[in-house]
Scaffold this motif. Sequence first.
Motif, PDB file in Angstrom:
ATOM      1  N   LEU A  78       0.818  -1.206   0.000  1.00 28.48           N
ATOM      2  CA  LEU A  78       0.000   0.000   0.000  1.00 28.48           C
ATOM      3  C   LEU A  78       0.858   1.263   0.000  1.00 28.48           C
ATOM      4  O   LEU A  78       0.579   2.220  -0.732  1.00 28.48           O
ATOM      5  CB  LEU A  78      -0.929   0.001   1.217  1.00 28.48           C
ATOM      6  N   ARG A  79       1.900   1.268   0.824  1.00 24.25           N
ATOM      7  CA  ARG A  79       2.788   2.435   0.880  1.00 24.25           C
ATOM      8  C   ARG A  79       3.495   2.663  -0.454  1.00 24.25           C
ATOM      9  O   ARG A  79       3.680   3.801  -0.882  1.00 24.25           O
ATOM     10  CB  ARG A  79       3.827   2.256   1.989  1.00 24.25           C
ATOM     11  N   ARG A  80       3.876   1.580  -1.108  1.00 22.44           N
ATOM     12  CA  ARG A  80       4.544   1.693  -2.399  1.00 22.44           C
ATOM     13  C   ARG A  80       3.657   2.411  -3.412  1.00 22.44           C
ATOM     14  O   ARG A  80       4.152   3.115  -4.296  1.00 22.44           O
ATOM     15  CB  ARG A  80       4.905   0.293  -2.907  1.00 22.44           C
ATOM     16  N   GLY A  81       2.339   2.260  -3.267  1.00 21.98           N
ATOM     17  CA  GLY A  81       1.405   2.931  -4.160  1.00 21.98           C
ATOM     18  C   GLY A  81       1.031   4.329  -3.716  1.00 21.98           C
ATOM     19  O   GLY A  81       0.189   4.970  -4.348  1.00 21.98           O
ATOM     20  N   GLY A  82       1.629   4.813  -2.621  1.00 20.21           N
ATOM     21  CA  GLY A  82       1.390   6.184  -2.181  1.00 20.21           C
ATOM     22  C   GLY A  82       0.359   6.337  -1.093  1.00 20.21           C
ATOM     23  O   GLY A  82       0.078   7.467  -0.663  1.00 20.21           O
ATOM     24  N   ALA A  83      -0.240   5.256  -0.612  1.00 18.08           N
ATOM     25  CA  ALA A  83      -1.240   5.362   0.445  1.00 18.08           C
ATOM     26  C   ALA A  83      -0.593   5.706   1.774  1.00 18.08           C
ATOM     27  O   ALA A  83       0.576   5.391   2.024  1.00 18.08           O
ATOM     28  CB  ALA A  83      -2.010   4.045   0.566  1.00 18.08           C
ATOM     29  N   THR A  84      -1.354   6.359   2.630  1.00 19.82           N
ATOM     30  CA  THR A  84      -0.934   6.616   4.002  1.00 19.82           C
ATOM     31  C   THR A  84      -1.417   5.459   4.865  1.00 19.82           C
ATOM     32  O   THR A  84      -2.625   5.215   4.961  1.00 19.82           O
ATOM     33  CB  THR A  84      -1.524   7.938   4.519  1.00 19.82           C
ATOM     34  N   VAL A  85      -0.484   4.738   5.470  1.00 20.89           N
ATOM     35  CA  VAL A  85      -0.819   3.507   6.181  1.00 20.89           C
ATOM     36  C   VAL A  85      -0.465   3.634   7.653  1.00 20.89           C
ATOM     37  O   VAL A  85       0.663   3.989   8.004  1.00 20.89           O
ATOM     38  CB  VAL A  85      -0.076   2.291   5.576  1.00 20.89           C
ATOM     39  N   HIS A  86      -1.440   3.328   8.495  1.00 19.83           N
ATOM     40  CA  HIS A  86      -1.207   3.259   9.937  1.00 19.83           C
ATOM     41  C   HIS A  86      -1.296   1.796  10.340  1.00 19.83           C
ATOM     42  O   HIS A  86      -2.357   1.173  10.265  1.00 19.83           O
ATOM     43  CB  HIS A  86      -2.240   4.082  10.700  1.00 19.83           C
ATOM     44  N   ASP A  87      -0.150   1.220  10.724  1.00 21.43           N
ATOM     45  CA  ASP A  87      -0.108  -0.177  11.129  1.00 21.43           C
ATOM     46  C   ASP A  87      -0.461  -0.318  12.602  1.00 21.43           C
ATOM     47  O   ASP A  87       0.022   0.454  13.448  1.00 21.43           O
ATOM     48  CB  ASP A  87       1.286  -0.767  10.902  1.00 21.43           C
ATOM     49  N   ILE A  88      -1.281  -1.312  12.912  1.00 23.59           N
ATOM     50  CA  ILE A  88      -1.524  -1.705  14.294  1.00 23.59           C
ATOM     51  C   ILE A  88      -1.027  -3.133  14.424  1.00 23.59           C
ATOM     52  O   ILE A  88      -1.546  -4.043  13.766  1.00 23.59           O
ATOM     53  CB  ILE A  88      -3.017  -1.633  14.664  1.00 23.59           C
TER      54      ILE A  88
END
Length: 364
Positions: A78-88
Amino acid sequence: MFDLGWNPLHGVPSYPAERYAVLADRIGGILQSRNDILLVQAEAVVALEAAAVSLARPGLSVLNIATSAYGGWFGQWLRRGGATVHDIAAGPGLPIDVEVIARALDAGPHVDVLALVHAESASGILNPLPEIMALARACGIVTVVDAVASVGGHRLEVDDLGIDIAVIGPQKALGGPAGVSALSVSRRAWELILRDGAPRNSILSLADLKTWIDGGRQGLPGTPAPLEFFALETALGRVEAEGIESVIARHALAASATRAGLAALGAAAWVPPAKASNLVTAVPVSEALEPAALIAAAARLGVELTESVGTASARLLRLNHTGPRAVFQTVLANVVAYGAALRQAGHPADIAAASEAISAAYSR
């Protein structure tokens, strides 16, 4: 000339184009979903990456629940595609606590997508899917569920739960081939995928796969591998003959009997039943014992025990009772071999009591 003889793997006939739609509908029945079913000509990790690639773009906010390496990979894609990701992340080899997710949704910014793995074959845990889906529905969040390990081993009612994208593979509880997988995709998920120009011209493009649906679900794009689809058809036939509820019950019994056997053996399971997967049972190994030695001792008896994946600090061994292994003979062999391995390492283990407990579980 030396005659090798006829080999049934040579000259395999093409899979009939009209049967792809039938396969998709049969998968939809197992998932209890009327959403679009896409067939992916690859192992399920490709379908998972395709879901991430097709959703990811700048401005997309994702809450990614990582309880294994698979969840971590999904966040990376997801990050590679530019999304902002919050991991839990949960503790090593542990399920996520639904209250942690509730707090993150209450405290954090708007979330567009929530992603998680349902059952973890890596550690034998089960994430609380119904409760998590209820939170996501209340917030209007599109959901992505990796159900590769859970389908057939646990209840998975996609439409009732409100799962927007469910990714499955037939190679685990369904007892099918590993080289083909499937996704169910809801209307809400398609709206998000197709917004602002979805990725195209890629094996990882769900938008490209949608052309199969839009074109009347005839021949799949590319050059399908017929053996995989014949094998999938056979596996689905076995599941339908047994009944999906019976398949799930068989896995639940195998898990319950394994836990009963371990308890009688004097070995505690890693997590309580409500948090445990029906596919594999993990057992913690004390510091006084060496996991590799236990695995080798069991192997000499013809039984395969494996270390959990990505949970080195927890020192877990897995007893596998997935798919065709979810039967009395395998459950008994797993626990007896583990008990014998413990004894060889100088650790007490009541193998007779374990055998009786497993037999009792299957005799009820």
